[in-house]
Scaffold this active site. Structure first.
Site, short mmCIF file in Angstrom:
data_model
loop_
_atom_site.label_atom_id
_atom_site.label_comp_id
_atom_site.label_asym_id
_atom_site.label_seq_id
_atom_site.Cartn_x
_atom_site.Cartn_y
_atom_site.Cartn_z
N CYS A 1 0.89 -1.18 0.00
CA CYS A 1 0.00 0.00 0.00
C CYS A 1 0.92 1.22 0.00
CB CYS A 1 -0.89 0.00 1.24
SG CYS A 1 -1.73 -1.57 1.57
N GLY B 1 6.67 7.79 0.57
CA GLY B 1 7.83 8.15 1.39
C GLY B 1 8.59 6.93 1.88
N ASP C 1 -0.45 0.40 -5.48
CA ASP C 1 -1.51 1.27 -4.96
C ASP C 1 -2.71 1.15 -5.88
OD1 ASP C 1 -1.79 3.57 -2.79
OD2 ASP C 1 -2.96 4.14 -4.55
N CYS D 1 -0.82 4.76 10.69
CA CYS D 1 -0.67 6.07 11.31
C CYS D 1 -1.87 6.34 12.20
CB CYS D 1 -0.49 7.17 10.27
SG CYS D 1 -1.79 7.22 9.01
#
Length: 448
Positions: free
Chosen positions: A262, A267, A287, A387
């Site tokens: 993914c 980054g 992706d 995150c």
């Protein structure tokens, strides 16, 4: 015609942005960039627009608490009027340098042009009454309600945080969330060392200091890095410090075959590529959206690691249709998640996410892990990261996966620095107040 009179007014433009963000029609950072590009504001007005949008989003529940008693009779108040009031009250409460007479005048003029004299009268009356009465205290609220109002975070998030980390830690996290986010960069060590880039940036009048989280990170205290020659030439890329912990956890080697399931915004993909020399290892980046893959490719070219990266538009849950079993020695699942570790950087997330989202996303996260499992070699390493800071998307997902796959064992998450503030159990959890970064979760699983 009316709107043309206000196109250079930062308070009006901030109201327009808030209308869109709070009805789910856009993200604050994207809309701010669009408006700053479209409208020719002087620098001071650009800064005010940004401050008003983020300020209202960070303090919306607090502002609504102050406004509540004056709007009880306004059952059908238009959204833009409410947002104009929020902007005005935010300035009164949090900004010292703007006189209240200027705040009242600007709000009334905008209301008069857009809504007419009746709306302007309402705005004036509410602000005058608030000025006369003074700020309501939070003293009569119960503990969790007070935390919710004072720090402008919905109660369901407060309850989950208190249950997970206790009241004291929850309060520290909440205090940290309304601080401005730091700008950090990952140094491209294939081109320059961290200390050399720091010296060069300081020579160019940047204020910068080394990251305490990553040996390849620098924190920019002052200066616009993306317009610098160093960014344009690929000596660095913008990345949050906690995000820089993920690539080292994969323990990539020169000749590793890595799947980044993914990958966007890329980054971590480009960070992984720096561990391999051209012509040896490879990162396969997936992706769902081809346009996001193009951005990864552009960034990879800028950083000089394009040869180590292959991109492919694909749903990670379908990888078994594309790759043979045991194709990869390392797999990263940086899973789609609620993003609730990013509340400092994307304050509107707190209002748009619901508690049920955590469990809906957990099902997707587990499905991705199940899909990539056959592709990992025996002895290979699977790293899972998000995150977000809540257990249903983190520890509980990994626990279910391990329950279904006894051939996997959780291993210590490798970090380049000894990070004493992060929370190490079987996994790594970093909260927003630990190092003033994004909140993050990382698990490393070895396949036997």
């Amino acid at each position: 015609m009316a709107n043309k009179l206000l196109n250079n007014n930062p308070r009006y433009l901030a109201t327009q942005i808030l209308n869109q963000v709070l009805n789910g029609s856009g993200y604050s950072n994207v809309l701010i960039n669009q408006y700053l590009t479209q409208y020719q504001l002087v620098s001071a007005d650009q800064r005010l627009l940004v401050q008003l949008v983020y300020g209202v989003l960070q303090h919306k529940l607090t502002l609504d608490y102050f406004l509540e008693k004056y709007l009880q009779q306004q059952k059908h108040l238009q959204t833009w009027v409410r947002n104009l009031l929020r902007i005005s009250v935010y300035q009164m409460r949090y900004l010292d340098r703007i006189p209240e007479r200027a705040i009242f005048y600007e709000a009334t003029q905008i209301a008069k042009i857009i809504g007419g004299q009746k709306v302007a009268g309402l705005i004036t009356a509410v602000l005058r009454n608030l000025q006369r009465d003074g700020w309501m205290t939070f003293d009569k609220l119960d503990k969790q309600k007070r935390l919710s109002i004072e720090y402008s975070v919905p109660q369901w998030i407060i309850k989950r945080l208190v249950k997970q980390v206790g009241l004291e830690k929850t309060t520290q996290i909440l205090i940290s969330l309304n601080q401005p986010p730091k700008t950090s960069i990952r140094v491209n060590t294939a081109k320059i060392s961290r200390s050399e880039l720091q010296q060069q940036l300081e020579h160019d009048n940047f204020q910068v200091h080394p990251s305490a989280v990553s040996p390849v990170g620098l924190v920019i205290d002052q200066g616009s890095i993306i317009h610098s020659q160093w960014f344009q030439a690929g000596y660095c890329t913008v990345q949050d410090e906690s995000s820089m912990l993920v690539a080292p956890a994969l323990q990539a080697q020169d000749n590793s075959q890595i799947l980044d399931a993914c990958a966007a915004p890329g980054g971590k993909t480009t960070h992984l590529a720096t561990y391999m020399q051209s012509g040896m290892g490879q990162v396969t980046a997936l992706d769902l959206h081809a346009n996001k893959l193009r951005l990864i490719e552009q960034n990879a070219h800028r950083l000089g690691v394009a040869e180590q990266i292959t991109t492919l538009a694909m749903d990670a849950r379908q990888v078994g249709q594309q790759f043979a079993p045991q194709t990869f020695e390392r797999i990263l699942v940086d899973a789609p998640c609620s993003g609730l570790g990013l509340l400092r950087r994307k304050p509107e997330i707190r209002y748009t996410k619901q508690e049920s989202d955590l469990f809906d996303l957990a099902a997707i996260q587990l499905a991705i892990l199940e899909a990539v499992d056959p592709l990992l070699t025996v002895g290979g390493l699977l790293v899972y990261s998000t995150c977000t800071i809540f257990e249903p998307e983190n520890q509980q997902v990994i626990a279910k996966f391990l329950q279904n796959h006894p051939e996997y064992t959780a291993v210590k998450v490798q970090t380049d620095l000894a990070l004493t503030k992060i929370h190490r159990g079987q996994f790594v959890q970093i909260y927003p107040d630990d190092y003033e970064t994004d909140g993050f979760f990382i698990a490393a699983l070895k396949k036997q």
